[in-house]
Design an enzyme around this catalytic site. Structure first.
Site, PDB file in Angstrom:
ATOM      1  CB  SER A   1     -55.408 -82.911 -38.415  1.00  0.00           C
ATOM      2  OG  SER A   1     -54.785 -82.145 -37.423  1.00  0.00           O
TER       3      SER A   1
ATOM      4  CB  SER B   1     -52.265 -83.174 -35.979  1.00  0.00           C
ATOM      5  OG  SER B   1     -53.053 -84.318 -36.181  1.00  0.00           O
TER       6      SER B   1
ATOM      7  CE  LYS C   1     -55.101 -78.674 -38.602  1.00  0.00           C
ATOM      8  NZ  LYS C   1     -54.523 -79.531 -37.524  1.00  0.00           N
TER       9      LYS C   1
END
Length: 525
Positions: free
Chosen positions: A196, A220, A116
């Protein structure tokens, strides 16, 4: 490295092998489609890949090349990968050399991993989706990235995310960032990938990497896992170092593994935790949990239904519970106490913590030096306003009470107490091994004007308590995946993953995405 650069990289490496006279297998494999591997990337596990590498029928170079090929050819549909690492094939070649010498570093050696884009990665931009951090890359790796490298993993690239991990605007759109644009849901392209860690979840669903790293403050990791039909594990707080990860709250933030199966998630967690889970250190013992006969017999699972997520999700939970009962588990209905009070207290506490923690992080990077400068940056850059213009959460955090304020301290203490009691008291009263609930509603239609439609209370108890949670695929509601969220007490990650492997095997709910353009308005959020 951009996706358009992948073909150039492959051609360059092929030419380099020809010039030096060295074997060209690694680079040639990189140019091949995954069909040449002889493995199904959608279903293969890390232990299966390592077994093939050990006997010489697969190389990390070929595996990495196949994933690069998929990033190039498949990702344009969903826009989940921001950039690939230009050193990925060199990392893979180094792993192949270790395998040939019999010096494999463990189950992740040679396995491609996506990160990420809020996880500091040396030599690669780390932006949290914001143009404010799109300049110079970090000087050092996050601790978790260093651990992945030490384990021999191949850092394949960075995934898109909800900008600032969905902690900027009051009406954000999950999966959108000014750096990467909008990520789509591979199952139905006009639907949202949730949370997210949207890019990590979507990339795994599309089989663009073997595993990925997500981060979670509240939902998330697990919501993108549920909405994209993959596995996501939010570890116990502190099990995985947050050093070098863009923060929201040190009191709740954690990075964790995402994968297409529980086995791969467990093996990745063993590395991320730096050996703090010794029972996960032997990779093939973990893999055995998924196939051990009678793994659910005698287990007691509390079902927290959350009917507010709709009758279709509730019916899916009923079917899942029936399947678990058939496998020998005892499933009892439960309700978790204190949820209204948790909802009242959590957001104000996060505002104070974000101001403290983002100021500390920005001080380590080039760009805005604190939250006030970041707010000003967004006001002066129209590209930051192309999906939604607001930065109301930033502005509220700027004026929130400091974390030294007695009111804040009292609120956080109450949050910790009530969230832990909500799980501990429920598990004790019903003698449970875990609590289960729906991870997510069917994915809503992505809409920059409306924003998200993701009021999902199931992740909050474990997120606020710092306890582990694990989402596994539970089934579908009209082409859209829904996960089953399992949670347990503090530091019970190993037990939760073992149980999750057995649940995953019994539900057997994962299916590859079909990249449908739409399923009509019937399942709109």
């Amino acid at each position: 490295m951009t996706k358009k650069s992948v073909a150039l990289l492959i051609a360059t490496l092929v030419a380099g092998c020809l010039v030096t006279g060295s074997p060209g297998s690694a680079a040639e494999a990189a140019a091949d489609s995954p069909a040449r591997l002889g493995v199904d990337l959608d279903t293969v596990t890390i232990p299966e890949l390592q077994a093939r590498m050990a006997r010489g029928s697969l190389t990390s170079s070929a595996l990495t090349g196949a994933y690069l090929w998929r990033v190039k050819t498949v990702d344009p549909r969903i826009n989940s990968v921001l950039r690939t690492d230009p050193t990925a094939l060199r990392q893979a070649a180094a792993s192949d050399a270790r395998h040939r010498r019999g010096e494999s570093r463990g189950p992740l050696d040679g396995i491609p991993v996506l990160l990420k884009d809020n996880v500091n990665t040396r030599g690669l931009p780390t932006t949290a989706g914001s143009l404010a951090l799109a300049g110079s890359p970090p000087d050092t790796d996050a601790v978790l990235v260093a651990r992945l490298r030490d384990a021999g993993a191949v850092i394949l690239g960075k995934t898109n995310l909800s900008e600032w991990a969905n902690f900027r605007g009051a009406k954000p759109t999950s999966g959108w960032s000014a750096v990467g644009g909008q990520t789509g849901n591979p199952y139905v392209l006009d639907r949202n990938p949730c949370g997210s860690s949207a890019g990590s979840g979507a990339a795994l669903a599309a089989s663009l990497s073997q595993v990925a790293i997500g981060t979670e403050t509240d939902g998330s990791i697990v919501c993108p896992a549920g909405a994209n039909g993959v596995v996501g594990h939010k570890p116990s707080l502190g099990l995985v170092s947050q050093a070098g990860v863009v923060p929201i709250s040190a009191e709740q933030d954690t990075a964790g593994p995402m994968a297409r199966n529980v086995t791969d998630a467990a093996l990745t967690l063993a590395v991320l935790s730096g050996g703090r889970l010794p029972r996960l250190a032997d990779s093939f013992d973990v893999a055995g949990e998924a196939t051990r006969p009678g793994g659910l017999r005698g287990k007691r699972i509390g079902l927290w239904r959350l009917p507010t997520l709709g009758p279709d999700v509730d019916a899916l939970m009923t079917r899942a519970a029936d399947r678990l009962r058939t496998a020998g588990a005892e499933v009892v209905e439960v309700n978790l106490p204190y949820q209204e009070r948790l909802a009242e207290l959590e957001f104000p506490a996060l505002l104070s913590e974000f101001h403290r923690d983002i100021d500390a992080y920005l001080g380590t990077r080039q760009g805005p030096r604190d939250l006030a400068e970041l707010i000003e940056f967004n006001r002066n850059h129209p590209a930051e306003q192309t999906c939604f213009a607001g930065q109301e959460l930033f502005e509220q955090a700027l004026t929130a009470p400091p974390t030294t304020d007695p009111r804040y301290r009292a609120a956080r203490a109450e949050l910790k107490d009530l969230s832990r009691r909500s799980i501990d008291e429920t598990m004790a009263a019903h003698r449970l091994d875990a609590i289960a609930s729906p991870t997510n509603p069917p994915a809503w239609t992505t809409d920059c004007v409306r924003g998200d439609n993701d009021v999902i209370p199931s992740s909050t108890p474990a997120a606020v308590a710092g306890y582990p949670s694990l989402s596994v695929p539970a089934g579908f509601v009209r082409e859209l995946p829904v996960g089953l969220l399992l949670m347990a007490g503090d530091q019970r990650d190993t037990e939760l993953l073992s149980l999750g492997a057995a649940v995953e095997r019994r539900l057997d709910a994962r299916q590859a995405p079909r990249y449908l353009p739409s399923v009509g308005s019937a399942t709109s959020g």
